[in-house]
Write an enzyme that holds these catalytic residues in place. Structure first.
Site, PDB file in Angstrom:
ATOM      1  N   ARG A 337       0.822  -1.219   0.000  1.00  0.00           N
ATOM      2  CA  ARG A 337       0.000   0.000   0.000  1.00  0.00           C
ATOM      3  C   ARG A 337       0.854   1.265   0.000  1.00  0.00           C
ATOM      4  O   ARG A 337       0.494   2.254   0.642  1.00  0.00           O
ATOM      5  CB  ARG A 337      -0.941   0.034   1.199  1.00  0.00           C
ATOM      6  CG  ARG A 337      -2.002  -1.032   1.187  1.00  0.00           C
ATOM      7  CD  ARG A 337      -3.129  -0.623   0.246  1.00  0.00           C
ATOM      8  NE  ARG A 337      -4.156  -1.626   0.207  1.00  0.00           N
ATOM      9  CZ  ARG A 337      -5.293  -1.549   0.913  1.00  0.00           C
ATOM     10  NH1 ARG A 337      -5.519  -0.532   1.677  1.00  0.00           N
ATOM     11  NH2 ARG A 337      -6.176  -2.492   0.813  1.00  0.00           N
ATOM     12  N   ARG A 341      -3.757   6.451   0.804  1.00  0.00           N
ATOM     13  CA  ARG A 341      -4.297   7.684   1.371  1.00  0.00           C
ATOM     14  C   ARG A 341      -3.335   8.437   2.282  1.00  0.00           C
ATOM     15  O   ARG A 341      -3.524   9.617   2.535  1.00  0.00           O
ATOM     16  CB  ARG A 341      -5.577   7.368   2.130  1.00  0.00           C
ATOM     17  CG  ARG A 341      -6.751   7.214   1.202  1.00  0.00           C
ATOM     18  CD  ARG A 341      -7.914   6.635   1.935  1.00  0.00           C
ATOM     19  NE  ARG A 341      -7.554   5.320   2.448  1.00  0.00           N
ATOM     20  CZ  ARG A 341      -8.391   4.477   3.026  1.00  0.00           C
ATOM     21  NH1 ARG A 341      -9.637   4.827   3.182  1.00  0.00           N
ATOM     22  NH2 ARG A 341      -7.999   3.308   3.445  1.00  0.00           N
ATOM     23  N   ARG A 350      -7.397  11.684  -5.493  1.00  0.00           N
ATOM     24  CA  ARG A 350      -8.591  11.019  -4.977  1.00  0.00           C
ATOM     25  C   ARG A 350      -9.742  11.996  -4.753  1.00  0.00           C
ATOM     26  O   ARG A 350     -10.905  11.601  -4.854  1.00  0.00           O
ATOM     27  CB  ARG A 350      -8.209  10.307  -3.674  1.00  0.00           C
ATOM     28  CG  ARG A 350      -9.295   9.520  -2.999  1.00  0.00           C
ATOM     29  CD  ARG A 350      -9.639   8.260  -3.771  1.00  0.00           C
ATOM     30  NE  ARG A 350     -10.599   7.468  -3.021  1.00  0.00           N
ATOM     31  CZ  ARG A 350     -11.902   7.721  -2.996  1.00  0.00           C
ATOM     32  NH1 ARG A 350     -12.403   8.730  -3.705  1.00  0.00           N
ATOM     33  NH2 ARG A 350     -12.712   6.975  -2.276  1.00  0.00           N
ATOM     34  N   ASP A 386      -6.418  -3.064  -7.399  1.00  0.00           N
ATOM     35  CA  ASP A 386      -6.963  -3.634  -6.168  1.00  0.00           C
ATOM     36  C   ASP A 386      -7.230  -5.109  -6.386  1.00  0.00           C
ATOM     37  O   ASP A 386      -7.529  -5.527  -7.515  1.00  0.00           O
ATOM     38  CB  ASP A 386      -8.257  -2.910  -5.763  1.00  0.00           C
ATOM     39  CG  ASP A 386      -8.643  -3.251  -4.330  1.00  0.00           C
ATOM     40  OD1 ASP A 386      -7.969  -2.757  -3.418  1.00  0.00           O
ATOM     41  OD2 ASP A 386      -9.568  -4.049  -4.133  1.00  0.00           O
ATOM     42  N   TYR A 463     -14.448 -12.251   0.219  1.00  0.00           N
ATOM     43  CA  TYR A 463     -15.211 -11.049  -0.141  1.00  0.00           C
ATOM     44  C   TYR A 463     -16.477 -11.413  -0.904  1.00  0.00           C
ATOM     45  O   TYR A 463     -17.544 -10.847  -0.677  1.00  0.00           O
ATOM     46  CB  TYR A 463     -14.353 -10.100  -0.987  1.00  0.00           C
ATOM     47  CG  TYR A 463     -13.404  -9.289  -0.139  1.00  0.00           C
ATOM     48  CD1 TYR A 463     -13.848  -8.181   0.566  1.00  0.00           C
ATOM     49  CD2 TYR A 463     -12.065  -9.644  -0.030  1.00  0.00           C
ATOM     50  CE1 TYR A 463     -12.987  -7.444   1.359  1.00  0.00           C
ATOM     51  CE2 TYR A 463     -11.194  -8.919   0.759  1.00  0.00           C
ATOM     52  CZ  TYR A 463     -11.659  -7.818   1.451  1.00  0.00           C
ATOM     53  OH  TYR A 463     -10.822  -7.096   2.237  1.00  0.00           O
TER      54      TYR A 463
HETATM   55  O1  CP3 Z   1       0.217   0.609  -3.213  1.00  0.00           O
HETATM   56  C1  CP3 Z   1      -0.208  -0.561  -3.290  1.00  0.00           C
HETATM   57  O2  CP3 Z   1       0.060  -1.443  -2.452  1.00  0.00           O
HETATM   58  C2  CP3 Z   1      -0.993  -0.949  -4.523  1.00  0.00           C
HETATM   59  C3  CP3 Z   1      -2.400  -0.852  -4.433  1.00  0.00           C
HETATM   60  C4  CP3 Z   1      -3.248  -1.797  -3.595  1.00  0.00           C
HETATM   61  C5  CP3 Z   1      -4.523  -1.400  -3.149  1.00  0.00           C
HETATM   62  N1  CP3 Z   1      -5.130  -2.478  -2.598  1.00  0.00           N
HETATM   63  C6  CP3 Z   1      -5.092  -0.057  -3.306  1.00  0.00           C
HETATM   64  C7  CP3 Z   1      -6.246   0.337  -2.490  1.00  0.00           C
HETATM   65  C8  CP3 Z   1      -3.069  -3.123  -3.211  1.00  0.00           C
HETATM   66  C9  CP3 Z   1      -1.882  -4.013  -3.385  1.00  0.00           C
HETATM   67  C10 CP3 Z   1      -4.273  -3.553  -2.601  1.00  0.00           C
HETATM   68  C11 CP3 Z   1      -4.502  -4.924  -2.123  1.00  0.00           C
HETATM   69  C12 CP3 Z   1      -5.717  -5.219  -1.380  1.00  0.00           C
HETATM   70  N2  CP3 Z   1      -6.967  -4.703  -1.554  1.00  0.00           N
HETATM   71  C13 CP3 Z   1      -5.798  -6.186  -0.380  1.00  0.00           C
HETATM   72  C14 CP3 Z   1      -4.688  -7.069   0.046  1.00  0.00           C
HETATM   73  C15 CP3 Z   1      -3.736  -6.353   0.915  1.00  0.00           C
HETATM   74  C16 CP3 Z   1      -4.220  -6.154   2.278  1.00  0.00           C
HETATM   75  O3  CP3 Z   1      -4.304  -4.988   2.701  1.00  0.00           O
HETATM   76  O4  CP3 Z   1      -4.459  -7.161   2.957  1.00  0.00           O
HETATM   77  C17 CP3 Z   1      -7.117  -6.211   0.097  1.00  0.00           C
HETATM   78  C18 CP3 Z   1      -7.669  -7.089   1.182  1.00  0.00           C
HETATM   79  C19 CP3 Z   1      -7.848  -5.271  -0.672  1.00  0.00           C
HETATM   80  C20 CP3 Z   1      -9.295  -4.988  -0.590  1.00  0.00           C
HETATM   81  C21 CP3 Z   1      -9.561  -3.589  -0.266  1.00  0.00           C
HETATM   82  N3  CP3 Z   1      -9.417  -2.533  -1.136  1.00  0.00           N
HETATM   83  C22 CP3 Z   1      -9.993  -3.078   0.973  1.00  0.00           C
HETATM   84  C23 CP3 Z   1     -10.260  -3.909   2.210  1.00  0.00           C
HETATM   85  C24 CP3 Z   1     -10.123  -1.706   0.819  1.00  0.00           C
HETATM   86  C25 CP3 Z   1     -10.702  -0.725   1.801  1.00  0.00           C
HETATM   87  C26 CP3 Z   1      -9.851  -0.541   2.962  1.00  0.00           C
HETATM   88  C27 CP3 Z   1      -8.879   0.576   2.730  1.00  0.00           C
HETATM   89  O5  CP3 Z   1      -7.710   0.430   3.079  1.00  0.00           O
HETATM   90  O6  CP3 Z   1      -9.335   1.606   2.224  1.00  0.00           O
HETATM   91  C28 CP3 Z   1      -9.711  -1.375  -0.482  1.00  0.00           C
HETATM   92  C29 CP3 Z   1      -9.627  -0.027  -1.085  1.00  0.00           C
HETATM   93  C30 CP3 Z   1      -8.253   0.390  -1.512  1.00  0.00           C
HETATM   94  N4  CP3 Z   1      -7.384  -0.376  -2.233  1.00  0.00           N
HETATM   95  C31 CP3 Z   1      -7.669   1.669  -1.318  1.00  0.00           C
HETATM   96  C32 CP3 Z   1      -6.419   1.645  -1.948  1.00  0.00           C
HETATM   97  C33 CP3 Z   1      -5.436   2.776  -2.078  1.00  0.00           C
HETATM   98  C34 CP3 Z   1      -8.302   2.854  -0.628  1.00  0.00           C
HETATM   99  C35 CP3 Z   1      -9.291   3.471  -1.547  1.00  0.00           C
HETATM  100  C36 CP3 Z   1      -9.631   4.889  -1.200  1.00  0.00           C
HETATM  101  O7  CP3 Z   1      -8.868   5.800  -1.553  1.00  0.00           O
HETATM  102  O8  CP3 Z   1     -10.697   5.095  -0.622  1.00  0.00           O
END
Ligand code: CP3
Length: 655
Positions: A337, A341, A350, A386, A463
């Site tokens: 990540r 944010r 965003r 994602d 999910y």
């Molecule tokens: O920079 C990076 O690592 C690349 C981008 C990336 C995102 N999600 C962007 C994202 C990666 C590798 C992921 C993986 C991901 N997504 C996982 C596995 C990693 C982990 O954290 O266990 C999972 C379970 C998800 C599913 C997911 N996507 C969730 C649970 C959420 C909401 C929670 C949160 O952190 O906001 C997302 C949304 C998400 N994916 C965001 C980002 C930057 C936030 C979106 C926003 O700006 O509102």
């Protein structure tokens, strides 16, 4: 000078080095520059976007037809025509026109009015002169109740932040619909070479022939990390602009214009440049001149380089060497990540786009990916995407809600639900990820490896079945226990899509793959072996063999050996395990990645350093360690602490 042409005062560049960014008329431009005695370099800055790549336009069409748009604002005539050109590739024109007739349509001025009338649409509201965003807002405030309305704003080229913000301030739910006709060229090498030459002072005249060109040129210069040098280079050259719109765009980018012909034509532009360049240059480059060269540079964050940046081939990058368990000059580090944010650059984008839009617009996704790498100085990029994106073509109604995490509107709870999922061709429905990877690949050149990724079958299944995030995985496990056949059917379906999706990423240029089994730690070893391992193994085994796979999960202390059995060149560890003990259990014929507690990044940099050192000590310089957090960076993490960690790892691990 001695040339007869010069004697007669005929316009001549006199062998000045002239760079032009024109694409469509590249040959004509080069010929004209030569005819006027210049030495041309043509570095096309644009290419026409295939219609089907306009995701925002197609998304707008879908929402329009589904009755999910209340007000559509059209800002430009060209944009209206482009939008339709794109939409009719997928949907019937008559249905689109019919849907627009049922909602409130707003035209900014005579040009969009004309374009709409060509489609037999009479706009509901026409904005009066001078039709800036102020008139749009005041007219709409007077005539339309905006609160709670779903408003789409067609944009062409640059977005109008004031308008979007003003609509939002009046309670509207706003979606920008950018229409792209032009994007960066597929082969960017000539453009990059030209930008570098300008930055280095190896060019005399720059010819800009459209405003989109300016946007792309600046974007590319920033992506190359030479934005400031490039602007500095231009300030010491002659900057020639074809006309007012192009000039506006240059000024927006803090670039001063030296000449603009009376008539906006290529021939006039080049002739005028040939006539005046020598004199303008003399003024700019005279030793006493304090011309634009001394102009303050626009502020931009420093681009940080990893210690490895420099002259080696990508294959020898420490990140890729570590994946192969070869000795490295320092421990490579990247952070899950890393583009998120916590980073102001991310939040700025965003503010104006939904998370899905950011993923689905390859230019945006690429920009975010590259910005994170450059800001942090990490050893790998991870494509901005994602794990849930493959759920979009499954048609289960994926939404990302503010704050509460993702929501799946129609979760899968039975074999009947599972069988309703259509076959998915990743190469079509997830092509935007491949496009983004290609963009990043080009922007990073061979400096930094790029990680592609996907969710592992169990985590995606959780999910799909729960309908969102979960604590106990009750619905998931109930399906697994009650109907193992349905469970395996679903896991096979997910594994198939995931395999295609990962290889699509590899074929587009991903150097490493990470499989996220974030929630698998909720299972006991027997369930893992029976319900998960075969499916994860089939995915990892199918990733193209040349590409290393990192297999990551959290709370996996009880599953490490089984995860290893499922596959992966590197196993990702969370912070709950001791890295040395975990590695000993896994065996040293596999690499490990991890495993600083993400919350440690909230501590003072001194404490972060101590904790990073402790992890490096546990890895003991053994080949095959990639430094990372034990899970993703948290949204409130201070950016400077993240940078401090990256620097500390590089410095303390140097061998
Ligand atoms: O920079 C990076 O690592 C690349 C981008 C990336 C995102 N999600 C962007 C994202 C990666 C590798 C992921 C993986 C991901 N997504 C996982 C596995 C990693 C982990 O954290 O266990 C999972 C379970 C998800 C599913 C997911 N996507 C969730 C649970 C959420 C909401 C929670 C949160 O952190 O906001 C997302 C949304 C998400 N994916 C965001 C980002 C930057 C936030 C979106 C926003 O700006 O509102």
């Amino acid at each position: 000078m001695e040339s007869p042409a010069e004697d007669k005062q005929a316009p001549s560049f006199n062998r000045l080095r002239v760079v032009a960014f024109e694409a469509r008329m590249a040959a004509e431009t080069a010929a004209l520059i030569r005819r006027f005695g210049g030495r041309p370099t043509i570095a096309p800055a644009m290419r026409e976007v295939p219609l089907e790549d306009n995701y925002a336009a197609l998304d707008f069409a879908m929402r329009l037809l589904e009755g999910r748009v209340d007000v559509a604002i059209f800002l430009t005539g060209v944009g209206v025509r482009e939008l339709f050109r794109v939409m009719v590739t997928r949907y019937e024109r008559a249905r689109l026109v019919g849907a627009l007739a049922r909602i409130i349509t707003v035209a900014r001025g005579p040009k969009p009015v004309a374009a709409l009338r060509e489609l037999a649409i009479e706009p509901t509201v026409t904005i009066a002169e001078p039709n800036t965003w102020r008139e749009i807002l005041s007219t709409l405030s007077a005539r339309v109740e905006l609160a709670g309305k779903r408003v789409a704003v067609q944009e062409y080229g640059v977005s109008n932040r004031e308008l979007l913000a003003g609509l939002e301030a009046r309670g509207a739910e706003v979606t920008a619909v950018p229409v792209y006709r032009w994007t960066l060229p597929a082969d960017r090498a000539p453009l990059i070479a030209a930008l570098r030459a300008i930055a280095a002072g190896d060019a005399d005249v720059a010819i800009f022939t459209s405003s989109n060109q300016v946007i792309n040129v600046m974007q590319m210069a920033e992506a190359e990390g030479i934005g400031a040098e490039f602007r500095g280079g231009l300030a010491r050259m002659v900057v020639a602009s074809i006309g007012p719109v192009c000039s506006d765009q240059l000024r927006t980018n803090a670039i001063a214009i030296d000449l603009e012909p009376e008539h906006p034509r290529l021939g006039h532009l080049i002739k005028e440049a040939a006539t005046r360049s020598a004199e303008i240059l003399a003024g700019k480059r005279a030793p006493s001149s304090r011309a634009q060269a001394a102009e303050p540079r626009p502020r931009e964050p420093a681009r940080r380089q990893t210690p490895a940046a420099g002259n080696f081939s990508l294959r020898d990058h420490p990140m890729l060497k570590a994946c192969r368990r070869e000795p490295v000059p320092y421990t490579p580090v990247w952070l899950m990540r890393q583009a998120g944010r916590y980073m102001p650059e991310y939040r700025r984008v965003r503010e104006r786009h939904s998370f899905l839009e950011m993923c689905q617009q390859p230019d945006l996704a690429a920009e975010i990916t590259v910005t994170a790498v450059e800001r942090l100085g990490v050893d790998a990029a991870i494509i901005f995407a994602d794990i849930l994106l493959p759920l979009v073509p499954m048609g289960v109604g994926l939404r990302y809600e503010g704050g509460d995490g993702p929501v799946i509107e129609r979760p899968l709870r039975s074999i009947a639900d599972i069988e309703k999922i259509p076959p998915i061709a990743a190469a079509d429905s997830l092509a935007f990820v491949a496009d983004a990877i290609r963009f990043v690949r080009r922007a990073l050149a061979d400096r930094t490896p790029l990680i592609g990724f996907a969710g592992a079958p169990f985590t995606l299944a959780s999910y799909l079945v729960e309908g969102g995030s979960s604590r106990q995985y009750q619905a998931t496990k109930t399906l697994m226990y009650n109907d193992p056949a349905a469970w395996h059917r679903m896991m096979e379906m997910i594994a198939r899509v995931t395999t295609d999706y990962l290889n699509l990423q590899v074929d587009a240029g991903a150097d490493v793959i990470q499989l996220f089994d974030s929630w698998v730690g909720s299972l006991g070893p027997d369930d893992y072996r029976r319900f998960v391992l075969p499916h994860t193994r089939s995915v990892i085994a199918a990733v193209r063999p040349a590409v290393p796979v990192i297999h990551f999960g959290t709370i996996t202390g009880n599953l490490l050996e089984l995860m290893r059995e499922a596959g992966g060149d590197v196993i990702g560890l969370d912070w709950r395990v001791d890295l040395a003990q975990a590695w000993a259990r896994l065996g040293y014929d596999v690499g490990v990645q991890g495993n600083l507690d993400p919350v440690a990044l909230f501590a003072e940099p001194e404490e972060i350093r101590r904790r990073a050192r402790a992890i490096l000590d546990l890895a003991a310089g053994r080949p095959g360690h990639i430094f990372n957090l034990g899970h993703g960076i948290l949204p409130e993490t201070p950016v400077d602490h993240v940078i401090a960690l990256v620097d500390a790892v590089h410095e303390m691990s140097r061998r």
